[in-house]
Design a protein around this motif. Structure first.
Motif, PDB file in Angstrom:
ATOM      1  N   GLY A 109     157.269 -30.476 -73.440  1.00 10.88           N
ATOM      2  CA  GLY A 109     157.526 -31.651 -72.621  1.00 10.88           C
ATOM      3  C   GLY A 109     158.122 -31.332 -71.260  1.00 10.88           C
ATOM      4  O   GLY A 109     158.917 -32.108 -70.731  1.00 10.88           O
ATOM      5  N   SER A 110     157.716 -30.206 -70.675  1.00  9.45           N
ATOM      6  CA  SER A 110     158.300 -29.783 -69.394  1.00  9.45           C
ATOM      7  C   SER A 110     157.997 -30.744 -68.255  1.00  9.45           C
ATOM      8  O   SER A 110     158.803 -30.912 -67.336  1.00  9.45           O
ATOM      9  N   THR A 111     156.824 -31.377 -68.269  1.00 12.64           N
ATOM     10  CA  THR A 111     156.456 -32.303 -67.192  1.00 12.64           C
ATOM     11  C   THR A 111     157.019 -33.690 -67.469  1.00 12.64           C
ATOM     12  O   THR A 111     156.907 -34.210 -68.576  1.00 12.64           O
ATOM     13  N   VAL A 216     147.907 -32.781 -58.111  1.00  6.32           N
ATOM     14  CA  VAL A 216     149.015 -33.696 -57.830  1.00  6.32           C
ATOM     15  C   VAL A 216     150.342 -33.036 -58.220  1.00  6.32           C
ATOM     16  O   VAL A 216     150.478 -32.508 -59.331  1.00  6.32           O
ATOM     17  N   GLY A 217     151.311 -33.084 -57.320  1.00 10.26           N
ATOM     18  CA  GLY A 217     152.622 -32.519 -57.614  1.00 10.26           C
ATOM     19  C   GLY A 217     153.342 -33.299 -58.701  1.00 10.26           C
ATOM     20  O   GLY A 217     153.280 -34.530 -58.752  1.00 10.26           O
ATOM     21  N   VAL A 218     154.022 -32.571 -59.608  1.00 10.52           N
ATOM     22  CA  VAL A 218     154.760 -33.200 -60.698  1.00 10.52           C
ATOM     23  C   VAL A 218     156.193 -32.665 -60.735  1.00 10.52           C
ATOM     24  O   VAL A 218     156.508 -31.644 -60.140  1.00 10.52           O
ATOM     25  N   LYS A 219     157.039 -33.393 -61.424  1.00  8.48           N
ATOM     26  CA  LYS A 219     158.392 -32.914 -61.705  1.00  8.48           C
ATOM     27  C   LYS A 219     158.332 -32.099 -62.986  1.00  8.48           C
ATOM     28  O   LYS A 219     157.909 -32.597 -64.030  1.00  8.48           O
ATOM     29  N   TRP A 220     158.754 -30.856 -62.898  1.00 12.54           N
ATOM     30  CA  TRP A 220     158.571 -29.925 -64.019  1.00 12.54           C
ATOM     31  C   TRP A 220     159.860 -29.164 -64.266  1.00 12.54           C
ATOM     32  O   TRP A 220     160.427 -28.545 -63.352  1.00 12.54           O
ATOM     33  N   ASN A 221     160.338 -29.225 -65.495  1.00 12.22           N
ATOM     34  CA  ASN A 221     161.556 -28.516 -65.872  1.00 12.22           C
ATOM     35  C   ASN A 221     161.214 -27.242 -66.627  1.00 12.22           C
ATOM     36  O   ASN A 221     160.587 -27.291 -67.691  1.00 12.22           O
TER      37      ASN A 221
END
Length: 251
Positions: A109-111, A216-221
């Motif tokens: 679930g990194s994204t 598309v840019g994403v927020k990724w941990n």
């Protein structure tokens, strides 16, 4: 409540028949239950029909049992042995998906799941066949950075992908990609890579088919508990990359 009501009405206007979410999993018993609960909540919030397909890629732990313990009618499990590789698992899930649109995501679930809604809006309101999440283009956000070794190998790997395959994407390996079911029918028969190189094979074949792809840019941990070995993993991926290039020359 107002935001939830707005999301439900907005998404219902888009008339999505079904969204399929595919999650390849290998020894993910400790992490997958958290991901599935968050994902299920996000999809329920959107107010659209959906299915979640978990593909247990020959795990040696209780990944399948943990997934089944949630007892959700929207969850479907594909399980087999032995381990075949992430590419094989993703293809099995994509091939079994019944949705009008299909997305695959990593089990950790990194994204940020907020991008499910954004991707749906993009693919429904524009003529896109594939949307790929990216950790490197404008608009991406990485609150937790990868370690120096992963960043270095990532830069080298991306450079090789551009040189060998002429792909115009800055991040082929982010585990968050959405497809129309129509494009998958054309794409899946042309792909057979079982390992982590499968993303490149799919994007290469999509380009040959003339499919419309957007990054598309994403927020990724970043999650340091990666299933890719820090030393052997990059070496194998580089070797597989060269093999794939040779295979495309032969074909």
């Amino acid at each position: 409540m107002l935001k939830l009501f707005f999301m439900r009405n907005l998404m219902s206007e888009l008339s999505i028949k079904t969204l399929s979410v595919v999650i390849p999993a290998y020894n993910e018993a400790e992490r997958i239950i958290v991901t599935l609960k968050k994902l299920n909540f996000s999809l329920e919030s959107l107010g659209i029909p959906y299915e979640i397909i978990i593909v247990d890629d020959g795990s040696g732990d209780s990944t399948s049992e943990v997934a089944c313990s949630l007892q959700n009618s929207n969850f479907k499990l594909i399980s087999y042995k032995p381990n075949r590789g992430k590419g094989y698992a993703v293809r099995m899930g994509l091939g079994a998906a019944k949705g009008e649109y299909v997305i695959f995501m990593d089990a950790d679930g990194s994204t940020d799941l907020a991008y499910l809604e954004r991707f749906l809006h993009l693919i429904l309101n524009h003529d896109y066949d594939i949307i790929i999440g990216s950790r490197t283009v404008s608009g991406s956000c990485l609150p937790i950075k990868q370690n120096l070794w992963r960043r270095i190998t990532g830069i080298v790997f991306r450079a090789l992908v551009r040189i060998l395959f002429f792909l115009p994407y800055s991040d082929t390996q982010c585990g968050f990609k959405m497809f129309s079911s129509t494009c998958l029918k054309m794409l899946l028969p042309r792909c057979d890579a079982d390992g982590f190189i499968f993303d490149i094979e799919m994007l290469y074949q999509a380009r040959k088919l003339g499919l419309n792809v957007i990054e598309v840019g994403v927020k990724w941990n970043n999650d340091d508990d990666s299933r890719v070995n820090l030393i052997n993993g990059p070496i194998k991926m580089f070797v597989d990359l060269l093999k794939l290039r040779l295979k495309t020359f032969i074909k």
